[in-house]
Design a protein around this motif. Sequence first.
Motif, mmCIF file in Angstrom:
data_model
loop_
_atom_site.group_PDB
_atom_site.id
_atom_site.type_symbol
_atom_site.label_atom_id
_atom_site.label_comp_id
_atom_site.label_asym_id
_atom_site.label_seq_id
_atom_site.Cartn_x
_atom_site.Cartn_y
_atom_site.Cartn_z
ATOM 1 N N SER A 126 -28.411 63.903 -0.710
ATOM 2 C CA SER A 126 -28.124 65.212 -1.369
ATOM 3 C C SER A 126 -26.742 65.542 -0.795
ATOM 4 O O SER A 126 -26.325 65.976 0.328
ATOM 5 N N SER A 129 -25.450 68.949 0.865
ATOM 6 C CA SER A 129 -26.078 69.421 2.020
ATOM 7 C C SER A 129 -25.393 69.523 3.091
ATOM 8 O O SER A 129 -24.500 68.843 3.188
ATOM 9 N N GLY A 130 -25.530 70.784 3.784
ATOM 10 C CA GLY A 130 -24.474 70.829 5.245
ATOM 11 C C GLY A 130 -23.323 71.037 4.790
ATOM 12 O O GLY A 130 -22.709 71.750 3.627
ATOM 13 N N THR A 162 -27.271 62.966 -5.558
ATOM 14 C CA THR A 162 -27.710 64.310 -6.147
ATOM 15 C C THR A 162 -26.375 64.342 -7.048
ATOM 16 O O THR A 162 -25.255 64.276 -6.491
ATOM 17 N N SER A 165 -28.006 70.241 -8.908
ATOM 18 C CA SER A 165 -28.992 71.044 -7.859
ATOM 19 C C SER A 165 -30.400 70.800 -8.248
ATOM 20 O O SER A 165 -31.329 70.820 -7.738
ATOM 21 N N GLY A 193 -30.966 68.971 4.004
ATOM 22 C CA GLY A 193 -31.592 69.810 4.837
ATOM 23 C C GLY A 193 -32.869 70.274 4.465
ATOM 24 O O GLY A 193 -33.388 69.257 3.807
ATOM 25 N N ASP A 194 -33.388 71.150 4.659
ATOM 26 C CA ASP A 194 -34.884 71.746 4.334
ATOM 27 C C ASP A 194 -34.897 71.927 2.847
ATOM 28 O O ASP A 194 -35.920 71.489 2.197
ATOM 29 N N GLY A 195 -33.751 72.428 2.271
ATOM 30 C CA GLY A 195 -33.824 72.299 0.648
ATOM 31 C C GLY A 195 -34.417 71.003 -0.124
ATOM 32 O O GLY A 195 -35.181 71.167 -1.129
ATOM 33 N N THR A 225 -27.820 72.151 7.145
ATOM 34 C CA THR A 225 -27.192 73.358 7.828
ATOM 35 C C THR A 225 -28.120 73.467 8.973
ATOM 36 O O THR A 225 -27.841 73.429 10.103
ATOM 37 N N GLY A 226 -29.100 74.305 8.549
ATOM 38 C CA GLY A 226 -30.206 74.727 9.522
ATOM 39 C C GLY A 226 -31.103 73.881 9.987
ATOM 40 O O GLY A 226 -31.371 73.761 11.189
ATOM 41 N N ASN A 227 -31.614 72.684 9.194
ATOM 42 C CA ASN A 227 -32.280 71.712 9.419
ATOM 43 C C ASN A 227 -33.636 72.016 10.177
ATOM 44 O O ASN A 227 -33.908 71.638 11.167
ATOM 45 N N ARG A 321 -20.327 78.002 3.072
ATOM 46 C CA ARG A 321 -20.804 76.773 3.384
ATOM 47 C C ARG A 321 -19.782 75.929 4.312
ATOM 48 O O ARG A 321 -20.391 75.152 4.965
HETATM 49 N N1 LIG Z 1 -24.581 67.176 -6.475
HETATM 50 C C1 LIG Z 1 -25.010 68.339 -6.149
HETATM 51 N N2 LIG Z 1 -24.738 69.477 -7.135
HETATM 52 C C2 LIG Z 1 -24.863 70.747 -6.798
HETATM 53 N N3 LIG Z 1 -26.017 70.958 -6.044
HETATM 54 C C3 LIG Z 1 -26.183 70.161 -5.020
HETATM 55 C C4 LIG Z 1 -25.791 68.947 -5.119
HETATM 56 N N4 LIG Z 1 -26.477 68.191 -4.174
HETATM 57 C C5 LIG Z 1 -26.963 69.011 -3.384
HETATM 58 N N5 LIG Z 1 -27.119 70.275 -3.877
HETATM 59 C C6 LIG Z 1 -27.701 71.639 -3.591
HETATM 60 O O1 LIG Z 1 -26.983 71.768 -2.197
HETATM 61 C C7 LIG Z 1 -28.042 72.310 -1.433
HETATM 62 C C8 LIG Z 1 -28.602 71.791 -0.369
HETATM 63 O O2 LIG Z 1 -29.404 72.166 0.446
HETATM 64 P P1 LIG Z 1 -29.895 71.529 1.577
HETATM 65 O O3 LIG Z 1 -31.375 72.716 2.140
HETATM 66 O O4 LIG Z 1 -30.361 70.303 1.616
HETATM 67 O O5 LIG Z 1 -29.024 71.707 2.782
HETATM 68 P P2 LIG Z 1 -28.521 73.046 3.575
HETATM 69 O O6 LIG Z 1 -28.824 74.251 2.511
HETATM 70 O O7 LIG Z 1 -27.136 72.757 4.116
HETATM 71 O O8 LIG Z 1 -29.471 73.007 4.819
HETATM 72 P P3 LIG Z 1 -30.655 73.737 5.391
HETATM 73 O O9 LIG Z 1 -31.600 74.119 4.256
HETATM 74 O O10 LIG Z 1 -31.346 72.892 6.376
HETATM 75 O O11 LIG Z 1 -30.013 75.007 6.075
HETATM 76 C C9 LIG Z 1 -29.342 72.654 -2.429
HETATM 77 O O12 LIG Z 1 -29.399 73.741 -3.006
HETATM 78 C C10 LIG Z 1 -29.168 71.417 -3.509
HETATM 79 O O13 LIG Z 1 -29.786 71.712 -4.740
#
Ligand SMILES: Nc1ncnc2c1ncn2[C@@H]1O[C@H](COP(=O)(O)OP(=O)(O)OP(=O)(O)O)[C@@H](O)[C@H]1O
Length: 488
Positions: A126, A129-130, A162, A165, A193-195, A225-227, A321
């Motif tokens: 992903s 992420s983070g 990815t 999203s 991450g959790d997403g 980020t939060g993981n 972010r």
């Molecule tokens: N190539 C991409 N283009 C657009 N959005 C993306 C892409 N790759 C990832 N994302 C989006 O980025 C976000 C990443 O979420 P994820 O939960 O994995 O990480 P985070 O929010 O940093 O961590 P956490 O949820 O643990 O705090 C998601 O909404 C995902 O859909």
Amino acid sequence: MSYSEPVICAGFVDTHPVSFEYTSTRYSNQLKYTYQQEHHSVLIDSRDLVGVVADSTKEGKSYCVLYLDKVPPDAKIPSIPTLRSASARDLPQEFVDKYAVQAFRNILRREERNDDGEPNIHVIVSVLSGVGLATNFHESVLRPILDRIPLRADIDYKIHYTESSDTITDLTKNRLLPRAEAGVAQHIVLLSGDGGVVDVINALLTPSPSSSYVPPTISLLALGTGNALAHSTGITADDTLGLSTLALGSAKQLPLLKATFSPGALALADEASRKESLPATVRTKAPDGTEVDAPTMYGAVVASWGLHAALVADSDTAEYRKHGVQRFAMAANANLFPADGSPTHPYQAQVSVLRSLPESGGEEEWEPIKRETHAYVLATLVSNLEKEFTISPASKPLSGTLHLVEFGPMNGTEVMRVMGLAYQGGKHVDEEVVGYHEVEGVRIDFKDGEKDERFRRICIDGTIIVVEQGGWVEIQKENRKVVELVGP
Ligand SMILES: Nc1ncnc2c1ncn2[C@@H]1O[C@H](COP(=O)(O)OP(=O)(O)OP(=O)(O)O)[C@@H](O)[C@H]1O
């Protein structure tokens, strides 16, 4: 053997004769090797150890010890650890027995393949992420480790980066779900991450599951980020971001929660610039007893309303972010101390909790919370929302209990003080003003309260859903076995 007695034996690293010393205590294990000629030593702490792989290309008891060099704590830019490997012969047997990577093979069923030749192991990166380190981590750390197993890219496993999203949702719906329903065991190594986990879960949850469904197994590498999931399950208890768990762990059902909304609820997308439908709807009874098609979403971490949902929503922008985990604290400040000096918002709704009544044979009953305004209402399946932020100290890894943390309006300074205690192992729950209960479910009914939709934002594992005026949301535990998560 006493745990404090080091095991010492002679062996080789990169053909140089060395003396190995393996020390195992209750708290940590270490492998030290000292070159016999130069008397120079290398120490590998178990916190940095990924695992030990038998080296089939060499004769005898040859191994590759895989470990990481930590990112220095004073690093100026976000970075990933460096992968190190030591080619060793005649390692202490106790060390090999504990860290041999056979478990990898049990979890990753590489020999099973589909008719089209596609493997059933998927590595999903992903990329956003983070702070955006997943691609680098995959290329510099994970892929070389998989090469050593050996697992071959495109043959034994497929890599997916990815592109939007929707990538994880589309991949899961179109390729993983049909195979899971056909009874095929699959393994997903998820760098996110959790997403990422939530996207997989929601794409797998169909209204009428097949009886031959086999839950895919997820190995999570904590690149978000939060993981919360990784921290709460012990995946990040060492310093390998989940690699040692991938190498040595075992899989267990991931407990879920189900959030059902009144028919007008919509999810915010693209930095809240547009709204979209939720992943599914279910036919259900509304609080007034009428039958409705209710938008539904599943989560594995948290369902919240009030300050928590507001700070998650406000901080989900590209600008915020960049600040990594600091983004939550920055948004909290903005919510708690508005620039115009006004007090924090008194969120209005009827909040009820679903309790199990042991005295009546486990029957369940909705019980209203006797307070008209609220500041913080958060139900969670996990103990930690960040590494050091223990939101629910009583939650045990993957136990499936749901805990509610709630309190009413207070001034910003007091909210900061109380929630600051969550960084001291979860001491906020001992404060008189904080309600902390194990529950079966939570319902928030907006009735006539809250005209401004900012105060009707619900957070389900990071996704923000806006409930229509007068609408409601009901959160309950979900018992279906949808995925398994590899834990330590
Ligand atoms: N190539 C991409 N283009 C657009 N959005 C993306 C892409 N790759 C990832 N994302 C989006 O980025 C976000 C990443 O979420 P994820 O939960 O994995 O990480 P985070 O929010 O940093 O961590 P956490 O949820 O643990 O705090 C998601 O909404 C995902 O859909």
